[in-house]
Design an enzyme around this catalytic site. Structure first.
Site, PDB file in Angstrom:
ATOM      1  NE  ARG A  66      -0.462  -4.831  -5.590  1.00  0.00           N
ATOM      2  CZ  ARG A  66       0.240  -4.500  -6.677  1.00  0.00           C
ATOM      3  NH1 ARG A  66       0.138  -5.221  -7.782  1.00  0.00           N
ATOM      4  NH2 ARG A  66       1.032  -3.451  -6.682  1.00  0.00           N
ATOM      5  CG  ASP A  71       1.893  -8.751  -8.086  1.00  0.00           C
ATOM      6  OD1 ASP A  71       2.505  -9.803  -8.363  1.00  0.00           O
ATOM      7  OD2 ASP A  71       1.498  -7.939  -8.940  1.00  0.00           O
ATOM      8  CD  GLU A  97      -4.109  -4.857 -10.540  1.00  0.00           C
ATOM      9  OE1 GLU A  97      -4.079  -5.549 -11.581  1.00  0.00           O
ATOM     10  OE2 GLU A  97      -3.087  -4.500  -9.933  1.00  0.00           O
TER      11      GLU A  97
HETATM   12  O1  EZ4 Z   1       3.519  -4.582 -13.195  1.00  0.00           O
HETATM   13  O2  EZ4 Z   1       0.841  -3.716 -15.389  1.00  0.00           O
HETATM   14  O3  EZ4 Z   1      -0.796  -6.510 -10.640  1.00  0.00           O
HETATM   15  N1  EZ4 Z   1      -0.369  -5.624 -11.296  1.00  0.00           N
HETATM   16  C1  EZ4 Z   1       0.841  -5.601 -11.859  1.00  0.00           C
HETATM   17  C2  EZ4 Z   1       1.150  -4.408 -12.741  1.00  0.00           C
HETATM   18  C3  EZ4 Z   1       2.242  -4.697 -13.765  1.00  0.00           C
HETATM   19  C4  EZ4 Z   1       2.133  -3.697 -14.887  1.00  0.00           C
HETATM   20  C5  EZ4 Z   1       3.142  -3.999 -15.992  1.00  0.00           C
HETATM   21  O4  EZ4 Z   1       2.885  -3.220 -17.122  1.00  0.00           O
HETATM   22  O5  EZ4 Z   1       1.620  -6.498 -11.648  1.00  0.00           O
HETATM   23  O6  EZ4 Z   1       1.488  -3.300 -11.938  1.00  0.00           O
HETATM   24 CO    CO Z   2       0.579  -8.201 -10.892  1.00  0.00          CO
END
Ligand code: EZ4
Ligand code: CO
Length: 402
Positions: free
Chosen positions: A147, A210, A339
């Site tokens: 990512r 993301d 993840e």
């Molecule tokens: O921001 O888990 O994809 N992962 C995420 C995380 C969230 C945190 C919030 O507590 O988006 O890093």
């Molecule tokens: Co996320």
């Protein structure tokens, strides 16, 4: 197999965790993660005040019945606090069941559907140069899925990028940090980041991104379309997902695969998304979506609709959740990806685990149960410290999704 003791363990080895420990009359114990980032003590109080008294004396083998008793019996259903509390009980009971049966939990869930679990790591940087360096480093560690997040010119801070070099941990001690957000520079910038990464790393590497709930449906559609030439593995959380129908518009405009669900509390949060085939990956995970029992129901619904799993795995999910997620991932037929954000050394010392990372993949290990233990004496040396996730505002001061 009566439950005789239940403890709620709150500790902060590098960051806060809430862990539920259930002990049976035979001295067998199980663990469940109950961590809700930034609202930890709400779950701890829910467990201590309202759930623990209901567990003493119950039969630890009745996992589904206990789930339904806590869910329907509360009358007030769903919500992250309730569902995290129920998840921790469910996870701990599966752990006990595995230990009693002398089997890893994945064997109780139908056995391994694959040899190991594909995971993705995080490459973060202040600019594309730094992000590309981070991608190269992860590739050397064996990751085949990465990512990528980067600072955006014109924005002082954004999601996924550490304030100073080092590990990214969004929750901070003291009162919440406030960030300033502007969508336009972000939308302009992200395609160039992925154009560069594709050029530099070739077509094989799985690249993910993301958007962290910050876009409107039409903005998300534009981003998805502009990323199509770089064929992402997924675009995550393009819009705040309270309104499931907003994904319809995104879907109509782009072939970039869509992932959502790390904040979902259960099947009702994603039922339409799955049934209408508006997403490609469901990111609900063990701790926030009602435990292994409930997550398996979500996966079964998703399997009917070509939706794969992609469990959340940030560091605010404890090693107990990570272990449970890996047992789920290994067993469920429509697994997609997991993840993986490694925990700090302090966290790893408090939670010892059988799961392992090798060559971009993970395995939960073959220890009975979940294969994770907490060192309670060491945990007690790291008392809870209040911490908050950041808050976002647009440049005119309006509160925005973080
Ligand atoms: O921001 O888990 O994809 N992962 C995420 C995380 C969230 C945190 C919030 O507590 O988006 O890093
Ligand atoms: Co996320």
């Amino acid at each position: 197999m009566r439950i005789t003791d239940v403890r709620v363990i709150v500790c902060s080895p590098g960051r806060n965790f809430v862990t539920l420990k259930i002990v049976t009359e035979d001295g067998v114990h199980g663990l469940g993660d109950a961590t809700l980032n930034g609202r930890e003590l709400a779950v701890a109080a829910y467990l201590t005040e309202h759930v623990v008294p209901l567990l003493i004396g119950r039969d630890a083998r009745r996992i589904e019945d206990t789930w339904q008793f806590l869910y329907k019996g509360a009358y007030w259903r769903r919500g992250p606090v309730t569902m995290t509390a129920i998840a921790s009980v469910d996870t701990a009971l599966w752990d006990i069941r595995g230990k009693v049966s002398n089997a890893p939990v994945y064997d109780l869930l139908g056995g391994a559907s694959r040899e190991s679990v594909l995971v993705y790591g995080h490459a973060n940087g202040a600019d594309p140069e730094e992000t590309a360096t981070a991608v190269a480093r992860l590739r050397e560690q064996g990751y085949t899925a990465i990512r990528a997040q980067s600072g955006v010119p014109g924005l002082e801070s954004t999601y996924g990028v550490p304030a100073s070099r080092g590990r990214y941990e969004p929750a901070g001690r003291g009162l919440p940090i406030e960030h300033v957000w502007r969508t336009e520079p972000y939308l302009d910038f992200v395609p160039a980041l992925f154009e560069r990464l594709r050029r530099e790393f070739g077509p094989e590497l799985h690249l993910l991104h993301d958007a962290h709930h910050r876009l409107t449906p039409i903005e998300a559609a534009r981003l998805g379309r502009s990323l199509e030439p770089y064929h992402l593995f997924w675009l995550e959380d393009p819009v705040p997902a309270e309104a499931q129908e907003s994904f319809e518009l995104i879907r109509r405009h782009t072939t970039t695969p869509i992932a959502v669900g790390e904040v979902f509390d259960g099947i009702h949060a994603c039922q339409q998304l799955i049934e209408r085939e508006l997403i490609d990956y469901i990111r609900a995970t063990v701790v926030h979506a009602g435990g292994l029992s409930h997550l398996r129901k979500i996966a079964a619904l998703a399997e009917l609709h070509h939706v794969k799993t992609g469990c959340h795995g940030a560091t605010d999910l404890s090693p107990v959740c990570m272990a449970a997620a890996l047992h789920f991932d290994l067993s469920v037929h429509n697994f997609g990806i997991q993840e993986h954000m490694p925990h700090s050394e302090e966290t790893e010392r408090v939670f010892r685990h059988a799961y392992e990372f090798r060559d971009g993949r993970m395995h939960p290990g073959d220890a009975p149960g979940l294969g994770v233990e907490i060192d309670e004496a060491l945990a007690a040396q790291y008392p809870y410290q209040r911490a908050y996730l950041p808050v976002n505002r647009r440049d005119d001061g309006t509160v925005h999704d973080w």
